[in-house]
Scaffold this active site. Sequence first.
Site, PDB file in Angstrom:
ATOM      1  CD  GLU A 188      -8.648   4.997  -0.864  1.00 53.93           C
ATOM      2  OE1 GLU A 188      -9.411   4.723   0.063  1.00 53.93           O
ATOM      3  OE2 GLU A 188      -7.713   5.824  -0.741  1.00 53.93           O
ATOM      4  CG  ASP A 198     -10.791   2.992   4.505  1.00 47.55           C
ATOM      5  OD1 ASP A 198     -10.236   3.011   5.615  1.00 47.55           O
ATOM      6  OD2 ASP A 198     -10.205   3.279   3.442  1.00 47.55           O
ATOM      7  CG  ASP A 232      -2.181   0.627   1.160  1.00 47.72           C
ATOM      8  OD1 ASP A 232      -2.251   1.649   0.463  1.00 47.72           O
ATOM      9  OD2 ASP A 232      -3.153   0.138   1.775  1.00 47.72           O
TER      10      ASP A 232
HETATM   11  C1  GLC Z   1      -7.324   5.876   2.551  1.00 43.85           C
HETATM   12  C2  GLC Z   1      -7.198   4.693   3.484  1.00 43.85           C
HETATM   13  C3  GLC Z   1      -7.729   5.078   4.824  1.00 43.85           C
HETATM   14  C4  GLC Z   1      -6.916   6.238   5.346  1.00 43.85           C
HETATM   15  C5  GLC Z   1      -6.880   7.397   4.346  1.00 43.85           C
HETATM   16  C6  GLC Z   1      -5.802   8.358   4.681  1.00 43.85           C
HETATM   17  O1  GLC Z   1      -8.631   6.209   2.291  1.00 43.85           O
HETATM   18  O2  GLC Z   1      -7.833   3.581   2.946  1.00 43.85           O
HETATM   19  O3  GLC Z   1      -7.733   4.020   5.741  1.00 43.85           O
HETATM   20  O4  GLC Z   1      -7.440   6.689   6.557  1.00 43.85           O
HETATM   21  O5  GLC Z   1      -6.600   6.942   3.038  1.00 43.85           O
HETATM   22  O6  GLC Z   1      -4.555   7.841   4.351  1.00 43.85           O
END
Ligand code: GLC
Length: 600
Positions: A303, A377, A144
Site C-alpha cells: 500500500e 478506506d 494483511d
Molecule cells: C492503512 C489501512 C487503513 C488503516 C491505516 C493504519 O491505510 O488501509 O485502514 O487505518 O493503514 O494502519
Amino acid sequence: MKFKKQIALAAAVTVISSAFLAGCDENKKQTTPAESQSPTASVKSASDMKWWQKTVVYEAYPNSFKDTDGDGYGDLKGLTSELDHLKELGVGAVWITPFFESPMKDNGYDVADYRKVNPRYGTDEDLDNLFSEANKRGIKLVLDLVTNHTSEECEWFKESRSGKDNDKSDYYIWADPAEDGSAPNNWRSIFGGSAWTYDETRKQYYLHTFGDFQPDLNWANPKVRQEIYDVANYWADKGAGGFRLDAIPYIKKPAEMKNGEPDQEDGTVSIHTMTVNTDGILDYLHEFKDKVSKGRDIFTVGEANGVPASELNKWVGDNGVFDMIFSFDHENVQFTGGEVWSATKDWKLTELKKTFTDSQNAIKDNGWYPMYLENHDQPRSINHFLPEGADPVLGGKALATLLMTMRGTPFMYEGEEIGMTNVDWDNIDDYNDISSKNQYQVALDKGLSREEAIKCVQKYSRDNARTPMQWNTSENAGFTTGTPWLKTNSNYKTVNVETEKSDPDSVLNFYMRLKSLRANNSVFIDGSYEEKLADSEEIFSYVRANSKDKVQVLINFTGSEVSYDTSEIDMDAAPLISNYSETEVGKLKPYEAVVVELKH
Ligand code: GLC
C-alpha cells in the site's frame, strides 16, 4: 449506424481467437499465445505469466462480510460460508484485512498479536478450516501485514514503554521532549493531532504515523525487522498466498526528525510529507524480499500512498521489492491539500485518466499493476468517480468494465460486485471510523458548519465501504441475525447478491460476463495498454493488444450521449460486451461501456 452483429448477451461469451482460463489452476490453460510481436504489446504472453497476474483478487473486510454467530460482527466462518460466491466470481485469491488479536480501535489495523486470531472473528480452527476450504476451491488467502506500527497493547510496546533499558527499548521511535516539554517536532499524524504522544514512565514521546494507539515500529533496528520477517514467514509457511503490506512508504524515518514547513494554520505539517518514501526505504524492502518472498509462489502488494509513477520501476518488476503496489493517485484526484476531506476541487476526467496511464506506462515492460477502484478506506466507486445522480446500475457496470479490462490484476472489494453505494447518514455518531470523526472535527475547526462538515464525511467516509455486505432481502441484508456493528445501507432490498443473481441485467451478472470475457480472451491479461482519446473529458478509452487481438474499451463517464471516431473499428465483429443490450457504432449512451474489436 449499427454493428453488423450485436452483442453476445448474458451467458454467451465472445471469444476472439485465443482462449484460456484465468485463475489459480495453471493446468487448465488451453492455448499458448505466441510471444508478442507488436511493438506496443507487453513482453510476456499469458502462458508465461504468474497465477496472480491472471486471477481476480477479492478484498474481504471481516467485520462487515458475514456474521454467523449473531454478535453483529462478521467472522471467519462467515467468510468460509461464502467461498462459493467468490469462486463463481472467478476469484483466485482473497485478501482479508487484519483478523489478528487487536483492541480494534482501527478495526484491526492496530495489531496486538500477529500470530493470534482475534476471538471476535473465531478460533485457530476456524482459520485452518478457512484455509482448507479455500484451498479446495483453488482460492489463496492473502494476509494483511501491518508493520509500520503495532497496537499499544502489543507486548513489544508494553515492554518498550516500561523503561529505557529493556530488550525492546528500541523497538519503537522514542524522542525526548523539546526544551519546553512539548512534542519533539511539529508533525501531524494522519488521523489528526500531533504525531507524538508523551509517555509518563519513559518521560519521552513516541511517534505514531496514525492514531496515538498505533506506535510506529523502529525499522532501523535489525531485531525489529527480523521480528517482522518471522511473522511473515510464519503465515507464508501456513499457506498464505501473498501479503498486502500496509502503510509501507512510512516505515523509514529521516535520520533527523526536524520541524517541517507548516501546511496548516496551527503550525503543523503532515507526517506524510515528512516521512513518505524516505531515501533508503528500498534497502529494508529488498531485505524483506530476500528473507520472505524469494523462492515462494506468493505475491506481495504494497500500500504505497505517495510513491509517484516515476518511481514505480524501483518498487515493482524484476529489480523491485514487491510484485505490485497500490497507487493512490486516482483515489486522491479530488483532494487539493493532503487528504483533507474539506479541501477538494472539481476534478476532470483527463486528470483521472492520466493517473492510470502514467502508472501503466511506467510498468509497461517490467512490473505489474493492481487495478482497484474501491477498498475499505475509500468511498464507493459509483459515488466517487461518477457525477451525482448517475444511474448506479449502468454506472456500476461501466466501472466494472474499467476494473476488469485494465491491464493488471483486478482487486475487487466486497460489495463492488453488486454495485453497493455510499450511505448518507447525517449524524456523526452513526459513524464508527476514526478518520471520519477526525476529518469532521478538522472541518469544524476550519470554520465549516455542521451541515457542511457532515457533507464531507458523507462523501469520503471510510464507513461508506464498511457497511454490512448485502446478501439478501432479509433483515440487515442477511449479514447478521443480531444488531450489525455498523448500520446497513438502506438500499439492500434491491442491491443484494440473491436478488441480483436472478436478474440477468444486474451489476452482479454483468461482472459474471466480464469474468468470462477475461477468462476466454487472453488479450485482457497479456495485452498491452495504450490510451486513446486522451483529451476527452467524457470518454475513458484504451486499446489492449497482443499478437493476435486488438480491442478497444470505451467508457462514457457522463450522463449525456457522446460520439467517437470509428475508423479503426472492425464492423464485422460483434462488440465483445456492453452495458446496454444494443450499442451503436460511434455513439455512447449515458454511462455506456463497450468493448469492440479493432481491425488489424
Ligand atoms: C492503512 C489501512 C487503513 C488503516 C491505516 C493504519 O491505510 O488501509 O485502514 O487505518 O493503514 O494502519
